[in-house]
Motif scaffolding. Structure first.
Motif, PDB file in Angstrom:
ATOM      1  N   CYS A 188      30.044 -21.799  41.123  1.00  0.00           N
ATOM      2  CA  CYS A 188      30.713 -23.223  41.570  1.00  0.00           C
ATOM      3  C   CYS A 188      29.998 -24.176  40.878  1.00  0.00           C
ATOM      4  N   PRO A 189      29.884 -24.571  39.882  1.00  0.00           N
ATOM      5  CA  PRO A 189      29.230 -25.410  39.015  1.00  0.00           C
ATOM      6  C   PRO A 189      29.811 -26.844  39.738  1.00  0.00           C
ATOM      7  N   GLN A 190      31.256 -27.122  39.101  1.00  0.00           N
ATOM      8  CA  GLN A 190      32.232 -28.073  39.838  1.00  0.00           C
ATOM      9  C   GLN A 190      32.149 -28.476  41.507  1.00  0.00           C
ATOM     10  N   LEU A 191      31.245 -27.645  42.109  1.00  0.00           N
ATOM     11  CA  LEU A 191      31.397 -28.018  43.433  1.00  0.00           C
ATOM     12  C   LEU A 191      29.850 -28.551  43.922  1.00  0.00           C
ATOM     13  N   MET A 192      29.168 -27.844  43.073  1.00  0.00           N
ATOM     14  CA  MET A 192      27.756 -27.624  43.029  1.00  0.00           C
ATOM     15  C   MET A 192      27.816 -29.879  42.474  1.00  0.00           C
ATOM     16  N   LEU A 193      27.798 -29.803  41.463  1.00  0.00           N
ATOM     17  CA  LEU A 193      27.856 -31.354  40.614  1.00  0.00           C
ATOM     18  C   LEU A 193      28.457 -31.863  41.996  1.00  0.00           C
ATOM     19  N   LYS A 194      29.940 -31.846  42.099  1.00  0.00           N
ATOM     20  CA  LYS A 194      30.474 -32.774  43.116  1.00  0.00           C
ATOM     21  C   LYS A 194      29.507 -33.417  44.433  1.00  0.00           C
TER      22      LYS A 194
END
Length: 205
Positions: A188-194
């Motif tokens: 879940c790269p997008q959630l980590m970035l967020k």
């Protein structure tokens, strides 16, 4: 019973040619067999400058993974997904590195012991994140390539004594788990970035 033989050499040649033709057709069918790409695991630059991809083939063991050039990958969408996920994971790692630098420059210290308190990336200890629940460390998480639709929130990130990171996750099904950061970056790269963007402190120019 009287046995029948081809009347001449031409008939023998025709029979042989027919058999040969059938064998050629079978060989062509074997050559035309299509293998399904389950997942692209990695990429590299070959000595001739061509980009090659490490392929996990559907229905085959990891021992049969192979490096293939792009022209051998018929499903171009899976290439697009691979590069998008790699870009998001790189952005998440970059944000994590930026937060680490910020925390190093402006972190709080424990004046009573002279040692810096270990803190999570949202500025609070793991105990704060676990006030009302326990996070399962034995779970491998859902058997899915993309966790993001299943995750309720990234609750916190903790740095262990060996300097590795562990991520605490709340799931939409009500479960709570923790996983190595490298696994979460992939799933879940997008959630980590967020998560990092909401906590990193940017300098005003």
């Amino acid at each position: 019973m009287k046995e029948e033989f081809p009347e001449d050499d031409n008939e023998i040649s025709n029979v042989s040619a027919k058999d040969q033709g059938m064998e050629d057709e079978e060989d062509e069918e074997d050559d035309d067999e299509v293998y399904v790409v389950e997942k692209i695991l990695d990429d590299r630059q070959a000595s001739n400058g061509v980009t090659e991809y490490l392929i996990k083939w559907e229905g085959y063991l990891n021992s049969e993974n192979s490096w293939e050039c792009e022209e051998n990958i018929l499903d171009k969408d899976i290439l697009k997904v691979y590069w998008e996920q790699k870009k998001k994971a790189a952005a998440a790692r970059k944000a994590a590195a930026a937060m680490k630098r910020n925390n190093s420059n402006g972190g709080n210290s424990n004046t009573s012991t002279g040692k810096r308190q270990r803190q999570t990336n949202n500025g609070s200890g793991v105990a704060d994140a676990k006030k009302s629940t326990e996070y399962d460390s034995d779970s491998d998480g859902p058997d899915a390539k993309d966790w993001e639709p299943l995750v309720e929130s990234i609750d916190t990130v903790d740095r262990l004594d060996d300097q590795s990171l562990v991520v605490f996750i709340s799931w939409k099904n009500g479960k709570y788990t923790k996983h190595p950061a490298n696994v979460v970056y992939e799933k879940c790269p997008q959630l980590m970035l967020k998560f990092y963007e909401e906590r990193v402190r940017f300098r005003n120019k």
